[in-house]
Write a protein that holds these residues in place. Sequence first.
Motif, PDB file in Angstrom:
ATOM      1  N   ASN A  53      19.912  41.105  46.144  1.00 42.02           N
ATOM      2  CA  ASN A  53      18.942  41.242  47.224  1.00 42.02           C
ATOM      3  C   ASN A  53      19.345  40.386  48.421  1.00 42.02           C
ATOM      4  O   ASN A  53      19.667  39.201  48.267  1.00 42.02           O
ATOM      5  N   VAL A  54      19.329  40.967  49.616  1.00 42.75           N
ATOM      6  CA  VAL A  54      19.780  40.252  50.809  1.00 42.75           C
ATOM      7  C   VAL A  54      18.755  40.270  51.926  1.00 42.75           C
ATOM      8  O   VAL A  54      18.940  39.593  52.949  1.00 42.75           O
ATOM      9  N   ALA A  55      17.681  41.033  51.797  1.00 46.23           N
ATOM     10  CA  ALA A  55      16.725  41.187  52.892  1.00 46.23           C
ATOM     11  C   ALA A  55      15.333  40.805  52.420  1.00 46.23           C
ATOM     12  O   ALA A  55      14.994  40.935  51.232  1.00 46.23           O
ATOM     13  N   GLN A  56      14.509  40.359  53.357  1.00 45.17           N
ATOM     14  CA  GLN A  56      13.147  39.988  53.030  1.00 45.17           C
ATOM     15  C   GLN A  56      12.285  41.227  52.884  1.00 45.17           C
ATOM     16  O   GLN A  56      12.646  42.320  53.301  1.00 45.17           O
ATOM     17  N   ARG A  86      28.754  40.748  54.660  1.00 43.18           N
ATOM     18  CA  ARG A  86      28.274  42.060  54.215  1.00 43.18           C
ATOM     19  C   ARG A  86      29.319  42.770  53.366  1.00 43.18           C
ATOM     20  O   ARG A  86      28.981  43.463  52.400  1.00 43.18           O
ATOM     21  N   ALA A  87      30.584  42.620  53.733  1.00 44.20           N
ATOM     22  CA  ALA A  87      31.660  43.244  52.952  1.00 44.20           C
ATOM     23  C   ALA A  87      31.719  42.656  51.545  1.00 44.20           C
ATOM     24  O   ALA A  87      31.925  43.389  50.561  1.00 44.20           O
ATOM     25  N   MET A  88      31.525  41.351  51.430  1.00 44.17           N
ATOM     26  CA  MET A  88      31.554  40.710  50.113  1.00 44.17           C
ATOM     27  C   MET A  88      30.327  41.089  49.291  1.00 44.17           C
ATOM     28  O   MET A  88      30.417  41.294  48.072  1.00 44.17           O
ATOM     29  N   TRP A 133      24.484  50.184  53.496  1.00 43.51           N
ATOM     30  CA  TRP A 133      23.169  49.836  52.950  1.00 43.51           C
ATOM     31  C   TRP A 133      22.797  48.404  53.343  1.00 43.51           C
ATOM     32  O   TRP A 133      21.670  48.129  53.771  1.00 43.51           O
ATOM     33  N   VAL A 134      23.741  47.478  53.201  1.00 43.15           N
ATOM     34  CA  VAL A 134      23.490  46.082  53.561  1.00 43.15           C
ATOM     35  C   VAL A 134      23.309  45.940  55.068  1.00 43.15           C
ATOM     36  O   VAL A 134      22.432  45.213  55.544  1.00 43.15           O
ATOM     37  N   SER A 135      24.123  46.646  55.851  1.00 43.66           N
ATOM     38  CA  SER A 135      24.041  46.548  57.309  1.00 43.66           C
ATOM     39  C   SER A 135      22.694  47.054  57.817  1.00 43.66           C
ATOM     40  O   SER A 135      22.116  46.479  58.750  1.00 43.66           O
ATOM     41  N   LEU A 136      22.183  48.117  57.222  1.00 43.01           N
ATOM     42  CA  LEU A 136      20.895  48.670  57.645  1.00 43.01           C
ATOM     43  C   LEU A 136      19.743  47.712  57.351  1.00 43.01           C
ATOM     44  O   LEU A 136      18.689  47.806  57.990  1.00 43.01           O
ATOM     45  N   GLN A 137      19.950  46.802  56.411  1.00 38.87           N
ATOM     46  CA  GLN A 137      18.896  45.836  56.093  1.00 38.87           C
ATOM     47  C   GLN A 137      18.883  44.649  57.055  1.00 38.87           C
ATOM     48  O   GLN A 137      18.001  43.791  56.957  1.00 38.87           O
TER      49      GLN A 137
END
Length: 379
Positions: A249-252, A236-238, A217-221
């Motif tokens: 939240n990690v993406a704009q 991303r693993a953390m 999910w994080v990688s796709l963002q």
Amino acid sequence: DVCADGWVAAGYARGGQPGWAALSLSLLAAASVATQACSWLWLRSDPPALRPAVPAWLFAALHLLQLGFLFRCLQALRAGWKVCWAEEEEEEEQSRMAFLSHDISMLRLFETFLENTPQLTLLLYVILRTNRAEPSQGLGICTAFLCVTWSLLDYHQSLRSFLQDKYELSLGSSIIYFLWNLFLICPRILAVALFALLWPYGVAIHFPLVWLAMFLWVSLQGTDFMESPGPEQLYRAMVAVILYFSWFNVAQGRTLYRSIIYHGFILVDSTLLALSWLWWRSPSDEHSYLVLVIAAALPCYLLGLALRVTYYRWLHPNVRAQQESGCDEVDASGRSRGLQFPSRSLPALVNRRMQRLAQAQFPGSRPAGQRLLNGAAAA
């Protein structure tokens, strides 16, 4: 918090449970190693002005000895002391102190979620398994919950420092933010602990599967927090570990739909874990009182969601940015509408890592550093 963890591990060892003691210490060590690795990677990519006036080998040795994070804290205290007692305002020292404090906030968040949330699950599992709570376990639960929710609040406040002063977090906003994180995390940890109560080794399957889903999910963002692809995978693993327990939240861009998908997934997953315990538990189980606890967990989670909606509806900087307008606003193309700032107002050092996260967290608000840059360009 570390002392409480050591006390709990010692209690396990004295009680004839070396496996629990080893697991507790392993969680503490794994979190420390990951945090020190991030600290070292950030140091290597930091501007030369921020690097400590010590040999590189000594700083590397401190990280190997798990003291790099502590050294960063001492650096920030030293910079803050110089700023407090300086006779004249020194912008470079202020920027240095802010840069270090932002990194410390992020590192503390990583360390807390990698260590405290698994510790909380283990503590709750042991208490339910033995049907008794030692003073050390009670202290460990209190400190762990406080550290988790406080680290999230501190991280959020750190991101807000990139915004204009009028968007600072008030006391009421801080309390709401603290509470909704607490009410959302508690039911999640309870559900995992109950699942472990019936199938201790099942968690060893459940956690990697959910963690992998969160990692994808994080990688796709398309995150770009670190300076190179390799360290980015560590980040991303953390973050995937954080997402196993709490929203991050990690993406704009708009987070509404991502937030709905995430909370829906966690709600369904936690419900299935709790229902599996209800279905497979023995009717004469001495933990029958937990049925009432599970019944209260869902309202607790819904209350957390309600407080979260309240916060983002009335207290979030994006809402206040729409309600307030000034002559120094900048439109979407980045053109200044009025007030100009002299070039001497440019910040000497800006933590780009945290600034990118602030832009993702507050997409509708303009970071203070960007305000200065746009104003200087217009000048």
